[in-house]
Scaffold this active site. Structure first.
Site, PDB file in Angstrom:
ATOM      1  N   ARG A   1     -22.696 -20.701  -8.271  1.00 16.41           N
ATOM      2  CA  ARG A   1     -23.818 -19.934  -8.795  1.00 16.41           C
ATOM      3  C   ARG A   1     -23.392 -18.475  -8.953  1.00 16.41           C
ATOM      4  O   ARG A   1     -22.343 -18.061  -8.505  1.00 16.41           O
ATOM      5  CB  ARG A   1     -25.026 -20.051  -7.873  1.00 16.41           C
ATOM      6  CG  ARG A   1     -24.689 -19.938  -6.404  1.00 16.41           C
ATOM      7  CD  ARG A   1     -25.699 -19.218  -5.593  1.00 16.41           C
ATOM      8  NE  ARG A   1     -25.962 -17.877  -6.069  1.00 16.41           N
ATOM      9  CZ  ARG A   1     -25.195 -16.827  -5.811  1.00 16.41           C
ATOM     10  NH1 ARG A   1     -24.066 -16.954  -5.121  1.00 16.41           N
ATOM     11  NH2 ARG A   1     -25.515 -15.637  -6.254  1.00 16.41           N
ATOM     12  N   GLY A   2     -24.259 -17.705  -9.624  1.00 15.85           N
ATOM     13  CA  GLY A   2     -23.911 -16.355 -10.022  1.00 15.85           C
ATOM     14  C   GLY A   2     -23.412 -16.403 -11.455  1.00 15.85           C
ATOM     15  O   GLY A   2     -22.552 -17.231 -11.787  1.00 15.85           O
ATOM     16  N   ALA A   3     -23.971 -15.544 -12.306  1.00 12.66           N
ATOM     17  CA  ALA A   3     -23.673 -15.638 -13.739  1.00 12.66           C
ATOM     18  C   ALA A   3     -22.174 -15.664 -14.052  1.00 12.66           C
ATOM     19  O   ALA A   3     -21.710 -16.548 -14.765  1.00 12.66           O
ATOM     20  CB  ALA A   3     -24.373 -14.494 -14.482  1.00 12.66           C
TER      21      ALA A   3
ATOM     22  N   GLN B   1     -30.443 -16.980  -0.934  1.00 11.97           N
ATOM     23  CA  GLN B   1     -29.089 -16.529  -1.262  1.00 11.97           C
ATOM     24  C   GLN B   1     -28.723 -15.239  -0.535  1.00 11.97           C
ATOM     25  O   GLN B   1     -27.560 -15.008  -0.206  1.00 11.97           O
ATOM     26  CB  GLN B   1     -28.944 -16.326  -2.779  1.00 11.97           C
ATOM     27  CG  GLN B   1     -29.030 -17.607  -3.581  1.00 11.97           C
ATOM     28  CD  GLN B   1     -30.414 -17.802  -4.168  1.00 11.97           C
ATOM     29  OE1 GLN B   1     -31.413 -17.453  -3.551  1.00 11.97           O
ATOM     30  NE2 GLN B   1     -30.465 -18.350  -5.361  1.00 11.97           N
TER      31      GLN B   1
ATOM     32  N   ASP C   1     -28.883 -12.331 -14.719  1.00 12.46           N
ATOM     33  CA  ASP C   1     -28.443 -13.504 -15.459  1.00 12.46           C
ATOM     34  C   ASP C   1     -28.541 -13.293 -16.964  1.00 12.46           C
ATOM     35  O   ASP C   1     -27.853 -13.966 -17.723  1.00 12.46           O
ATOM     36  CB  ASP C   1     -29.266 -14.724 -15.047  1.00 12.46           C
ATOM     37  CG  ASP C   1     -28.847 -15.237 -13.683  1.00 12.46           C
ATOM     38  OD1 ASP C   1     -28.081 -16.212 -13.639  1.00 12.46           O
ATOM     39  OD2 ASP C   1     -29.265 -14.647 -12.669  1.00 12.46           O
TER      40      ASP C   1
ATOM     41  N   ASN D   1     -33.434 -11.797 -13.557  1.00 10.68           N
ATOM     42  CA  ASN D   1     -32.636 -11.989 -12.343  1.00 10.68           C
ATOM     43  C   ASN D   1     -33.431 -12.873 -11.391  1.00 10.68           C
ATOM     44  O   ASN D   1     -34.550 -13.288 -11.688  1.00 10.68           O
ATOM     45  CB  ASN D   1     -32.299 -10.646 -11.700  1.00 10.68           C
ATOM     46  CG  ASN D   1     -31.238 -10.773 -10.608  1.00 10.68           C
ATOM     47  OD1 ASN D   1     -30.209 -11.411 -10.806  1.00 10.68           O
ATOM     48  ND2 ASN D   1     -31.489 -10.189  -9.457  1.00 10.68           N
ATOM     49  N   LYS D   2     -32.850 -13.176 -10.256  1.00  7.93           N
ATOM     50  CA  LYS D   2     -33.467 -14.085  -9.305  1.00  7.93           C
ATOM     51  C   LYS D   2     -34.911 -13.678  -9.010  1.00  7.93           C
ATOM     52  O   LYS D   2     -35.226 -12.495  -8.913  1.00  7.93           O
ATOM     53  CB  LYS D   2     -32.655 -14.102  -8.014  1.00  7.93           C
ATOM     54  CG  LYS D   2     -33.096 -15.136  -7.007  1.00  7.93           C
ATOM     55  CD  LYS D   2     -33.137 -16.546  -7.595  1.00  7.93           C
ATOM     56  CE  LYS D   2     -31.815 -16.989  -8.134  1.00  7.93           C
ATOM     57  NZ  LYS D   2     -31.886 -18.318  -8.789  1.00  7.93           N
TER      58      LYS D   2
END
Length: 362
Positions: free
Chosen positions: A56-58, A206, A247, A257-258
Site C-alpha cells: 500500500r501507499g501510492a 496505518q 493518492d 488521501n486516507k
C-alpha cells in the site's frame, strides 16, 4: 519468510526476484507484530495483495503494478506482437481493477503499456526485457523522487519542530524515505530532532501499525495519538506543521488521501498550522478538474466493526459507511510538495509550472 531487521532503511517494500519469477513484498497487514515477506507469482496473488493493502501507499502500489504486469507479460506464450499485446491489455485491465483511487496504479500500468508500444517492432522476448528495465526504472526513480520531496520539505522546517502526520506515507509506502515522512527522515540525517505525532488512522490503523513502527525503528521521536486527539495536541501548541501524503491530486489542488485527512486539514486551518501535501508528480492528475471527479473507494464494513477486535464491537445489523479516502479542499492546503518544487495556490497555475519544470521547460 520472516525478517528481523532493526534498521528501517533495510526494509524494501517491493522487490523483484526475476530468476524465480516472483515479486516479494512485506505483508503490511501483519505489521508491527510480524515482519513477513510474501512471494507472489500469479496475477491473482498480486491483485489480492494490492486490494487487501498487503502492499500500500501510492508509490509502492505503482512499483508493485510495474513488477506485477512485467511478471504477467513474462508468462505470455504468444510469439507475435498483436497476440502478445492483446494478452498484455487484459493483464493491465485486471490489475487496474484492484484499487480505483490510487492514480499511481494507473500511471505505472500506462507507463508499462507505452513501453510495449514503443518497442512493438522488436521481438516479444525483447519487449519483455524492455518491460523489466522499465519496471526497475520506476522503482529507482521513486527513491530519487522521495529524497527530493524530503529536501524540499525540510526547507519548511526548523530543528525541534513538532510535526503531525496522518496514515502512512513513509518508507513502507514507497521505495525509500516515503513522501510525507521524507522531510522527517532527511531531517533525522541532519540532526533536526523533529518530534512527530502520528494519528492512528482508523479503521485500518496505518498510523498505529506502520508509521509509529517505522519511525520508532529509525530512532525518530514519535508519539502515537488517536485520530480524535489531533485537535488537543494542536491546541497545546505541540504541532507546528502537518505533513501528509496523497493518492491523487486534482488540477485545482484538491487532494484525495486516507479517510480523516480532510478533518486534520480543517483543524490545522483553525489553529493557523501550515498543512502540506507531499505528492510525487505521478500522483498529480491534471486531467481531473477537482476533487468532485475523484472516485472514492468504499471498503468492507468488517474493517470498522470487527477487524481489530477479539469480538465484534458493533451491533450485528448496523449500517456502516467505510470510505477509504476523503478529499481535502485546496483552500485548506498550504502547499503541495513535489520532487520539482513546492506548489502554492492558485494550484491550477502552480501545478502546471511544476510540470513545466519536470519537462525541462523552465
Amino acid at each position: 519468510m520472516t525478517n528481523t531487521t532493526k534498521n528501517v532503511y533495510d526494509l524494501e517494500t517491493v522487490m523483484l526476484e526475476d530468476a524465480t519469477s516472483e515479486m516479494v513484498i512485506i505483508d503490511q497487514t501483519l505489521l508491527p507484530s510480524e515482519t513477513v515477506f510474501l512471494r507472489l507469482k500469479t496475477q491473482k496473488e498480486i491483485w489480492e495483495a494490492i486490494y487487501k493493502l498487503r502492499v500500500r501507499g501510492a508509490p509502492a502500489i505503482g512499483v508493485a503494478a510495474a513488477y506485477g504486469i512485467y511478471l504477467g507479460a513474462k508468462a505470455i506464450k504468444a510469439l507475435e506482437y498483436k497476440e502478445f499485446y492483446t494478452d498484455f491489455i487484459s493483464l493491465k485491465k485486471y490489475l487496474a481493477s484492484s484499487r480505483p483511487t490510487a492514480v499511481n496504479l494507473f500511471w505505472a500500468l500506462d507507463r508499462m503499456d507505452e513501453c510495449v508500444k514503443r518497442y512493438k517492432e522488436k521481438t516479444v522476448e525483447d519487449i519483455k526485457f524492455e518491460l523489466l528495465k522499465e519496471a526497475h526504472k520506476i522503482k529507482e526513480e521513486d527513491t530519487w523522487v522521495c529524497r527530493s520531496i524530503g529536501e524540499y520539505g525540510l526547507t519548511l522546517l526548523k530543528p525541534d519542530m513538532g510535526i503531525l502526520t496522518h496514515c502512512n506515507a513513509g518508507q513502507l509506502a514507497t521505495s525509500k524515505y516515503g513522501t510525507a515522512l521524507a522531510p522527517i527522515y532527511v531531517g533525522q540525517e541532519k540532526g533536526y530532532n523533529l518530534k512527530v505525532f502520528a494519528d492512528e488512522t482508523r479503521p485500518l490503523l496505518q498510523g498505529a501499525r506502520l508509521t509509529a513502527y517505522e519511525l520508532n525503528k529509525a530512532g525518530v521521536d514519535v508519539t502515537l495519538i488517536c485520530d480524535n486527539m489531533a485537535s488537543a495536541v494542536m491546541k497545546n501548541g505541540w504541532v507546528q506543521g502537518v505533513f501528509v501524503g496523497c493518492d491523487r491530486v486534482a488540477a485545482n489542488g484538491d487532494t484525495a488521501n486516507k479517510i480523516g485527512t480532510s478533518g486534520v486539514a480543517i483543524l490545522a486551518k483553525n489553529y493557523n498550522i501550515p498543512f502540506y501535501v507531499c505528492a510525487p508528480t505521478s500522483t498529480i492528475d491534471l486531467n481531473c478538474a477537482s476533487g468532485k471527479d475523484i472516485c472514492i473507494e468504499e471498503r468492507n464494513p468488517k474493517e470498522v466493526t470487527e477487524m481489530w477486535y477479539e469480538k465484534r464491537m458493533a451491533p450485528k445489523d448496523v449500517k456502516v459507511f467505510n470510505p477509504a479516502f476523503d478529499v481535502t479542499d485546496e483552500k485548506f492546503i498550504t502547499g503541495i510538495i513535489t520532487e520539482y518544487g513546492i506548489a502554492k495556490a492558485p494550484y491550477n497555475e502552480s501545478l502546471k509550472e511544476i510540470f513545466k519544470r519536470k519537462r525541462g521547460m523552465v
